[in-house]
Design a protein around this motif. Sequence first.
Motif, PDB file in Angstrom:
ATOM      1  N   GLU A 202      52.206 -31.741 108.981  1.00 58.11           N
ATOM      2  CA  GLU A 202      52.046 -30.765 110.070  1.00 58.11           C
ATOM      3  C   GLU A 202      53.163 -29.734 110.017  1.00 58.11           C
ATOM      4  OE1 GLU A 202      49.740 -30.140 112.286  1.00 58.11           O
ATOM      5  OE2 GLU A 202      48.557 -31.959 112.431  1.00 58.11           O
ATOM      6  N   ARG A 350      50.672 -38.153 120.667  1.00 56.02           N
ATOM      7  CA  ARG A 350      49.397 -38.844 120.837  1.00 56.02           C
ATOM      8  C   ARG A 350      49.356 -39.624 122.149  1.00 56.02           C
ATOM      9  NH1 ARG A 350      50.088 -41.209 115.403  1.00 56.02           N
ATOM     10  NH2 ARG A 350      49.088 -39.810 113.932  1.00 56.02           N
ATOM     11  N   SER A 374      46.769 -23.274 120.080  1.00 57.75           N
ATOM     12  CA  SER A 374      45.895 -24.267 119.458  1.00 57.75           C
ATOM     13  C   SER A 374      46.605 -25.612 119.437  1.00 57.75           C
ATOM     14  CB  SER A 374      45.459 -23.845 118.055  1.00 57.75           C
ATOM     15  OG  SER A 374      46.426 -24.206 117.121  1.00 57.75           O
ATOM     16  N   THR A 375      45.834 -26.683 119.493  1.00 57.95           N
ATOM     17  CA  THR A 375      46.445 -28.012 119.545  1.00 57.95           C
ATOM     18  C   THR A 375      45.747 -28.969 118.587  1.00 57.95           C
ATOM     19  OG1 THR A 375      44.951 -28.822 121.253  1.00 57.95           O
ATOM     20  CG2 THR A 375      46.947 -27.761 122.016  1.00 57.95           C
ATOM     21  N   SER A 376      46.459 -30.003 118.176  1.00 59.48           N
ATOM     22  CA  SER A 376      45.838 -31.125 117.472  1.00 59.48           C
ATOM     23  C   SER A 376      46.491 -32.360 118.060  1.00 59.48           C
ATOM     24  CB  SER A 376      46.074 -31.042 115.971  1.00 59.48           C
ATOM     25  OG  SER A 376      47.348 -31.548 115.664  1.00 59.48           O
ATOM     26  N   GLU A 377      46.155 -33.528 117.516  1.00 53.59           N
ATOM     27  CA  GLU A 377      46.723 -34.768 118.042  1.00 53.59           C
ATOM     28  C   GLU A 377      48.244 -34.749 118.075  1.00 53.59           C
ATOM     29  OE1 GLU A 377      45.402 -38.072 115.709  1.00 53.59           O
ATOM     30  OE2 GLU A 377      44.984 -39.159 117.554  1.00 53.59           O
ATOM     31  N   LYS A 379      50.350 -31.844 117.325  1.00 54.13           N
ATOM     32  CA  LYS A 379      51.050 -30.552 117.371  1.00 54.13           C
ATOM     33  C   LYS A 379      50.461 -29.618 118.434  1.00 54.13           C
ATOM     34  CE  LYS A 379      48.221 -27.203 115.787  1.00 54.13           C
ATOM     35  NZ  LYS A 379      47.345 -27.100 114.660  1.00 54.13           N
TER      36      LYS A 379
END
Length: 411
Positions: A202, A350, A374-377, A379
């Motif tokens: 990441e 998380r 924008s997001t992810s698990e 970041k």
Amino acid sequence: MALIVQKYGGTSVGNVERIRNVAIRVAQTKKKGHKVVVAVSAMSGETNKLVSLANQMKEFPIGREYDVVVSTGEQVTIGLLALALQDLGCGAKSFLGSQVPIITDSAFSRARIEEIETAGILSELKRGNIVVVAGFQGVDRDGNITTLGRGGSDTTAVALAAALKADVCEIYTDVEGVYTTDPNICPDARKLKKVSYDEMLEMASLGAKVLQTRSVEFAKKYNVPVMVKSSFTDAEGTLVTKEDKDMEKVIVSGVTYNKDEAKITVAKVPDRPGIAAKLFAPLTKANINVDMIVQNVSHDGHTDLTFTVSKADFKKALQLVEKTAKEMKAGKVLSDTNIAKVSIVGAGMRSHAGVASKMFETLSKENVNIQMISTSEIKISAVVDAKYTELAVRALHDAFGLGKGDVEEER
Ligand code: ADP
Ligand code: ASP
Ligand code: MG
């Protein structure tokens, strides 16, 4: 006796004296009884010069000849390092990517390694020689020279380590390891003892250019232990490895930034099914990656669509989008190259709530406007005006307690 792959970056081989210094380090490793394969970058600034030359010659130069030009910096440094090693009394032989060969697909300027034939390298090692391999370059199955994308020497090194089943891949650079953020813009950045493959993936893909993203993908896939260290000091570096329990405890482990993207907005796009597909299809066809996408709420059957692409693809992307926008009778196409994407990364995100709101509050306190999110698990990224990059990075680093004074025990 171990098999060690070492990689030295552009600053580390930036002039003759530095190449001598690298040769001494390599020779010391060999004298300890190890087999050594070294991957090197071009001298710092050289690849930029070559890219600029190609751009002066043709509007969109990317293709076979582009890679012929930009790969040449590494040919100089492998030869010079092999000479320096011979001058120290070590047997050494240089290899271009095509001489190994490092076989890639044919995606010029961003080729992927498919296979490395190791027989030539192994027989040189058997003879007691040090093998010096050009980073960043390969060859496709038709014999065309290819390059692996900017920063690609990291990937050459890790892929060599994987193919040779090396004991370790050591990445020598101009900082002492992987830090909580870029130590060159945040003096309070703290060196990490260990970082997981996933976090490093990441961080790299969000701009921490200390390792090229693909090198971390390789390391994870083939379980290659990667040590990031300084080529100028003997300080202990950072180990990139599998996630362990300690790592999960940390909510945010790093802050990154990326100034290499540009933003394109298509105003008044008719809001009906299939429109996004139509707008992005020509970009996909031209091999242009779209990163963040935001679509506004629809007004009178029209919406605004904003997305980001890398600066290298910006001119081409704009040209393609302007054409499609006209065809679909959309409004104006606006663009902005003065943006930066600032991100926070951490495996512990998380399982912890409230991280995003803390990030947005921190930026708002500094009066930094957020243009896209924008997001992810693991970041969260925000696009901001490029002039606030350093301010935003330092504020977030501080807010999430990443500084030297904030943590009692280094992980
Ligand atoms: P090399 O030429 O050795 O490949 P690079 O310039 O590609 O070196 O990568 C090293 C640089 O990465 C450092 O000088 C530093 O400015 C930058 N960097 C960005 N984020 C980080 C981070 N989190 N940790 C360490 N270095 C970072
Ligand atoms: N010389 C190449 C570049 O500048 C590859 C590298 O340094 O890793 O991108
Ligand atoms: Mg690099």
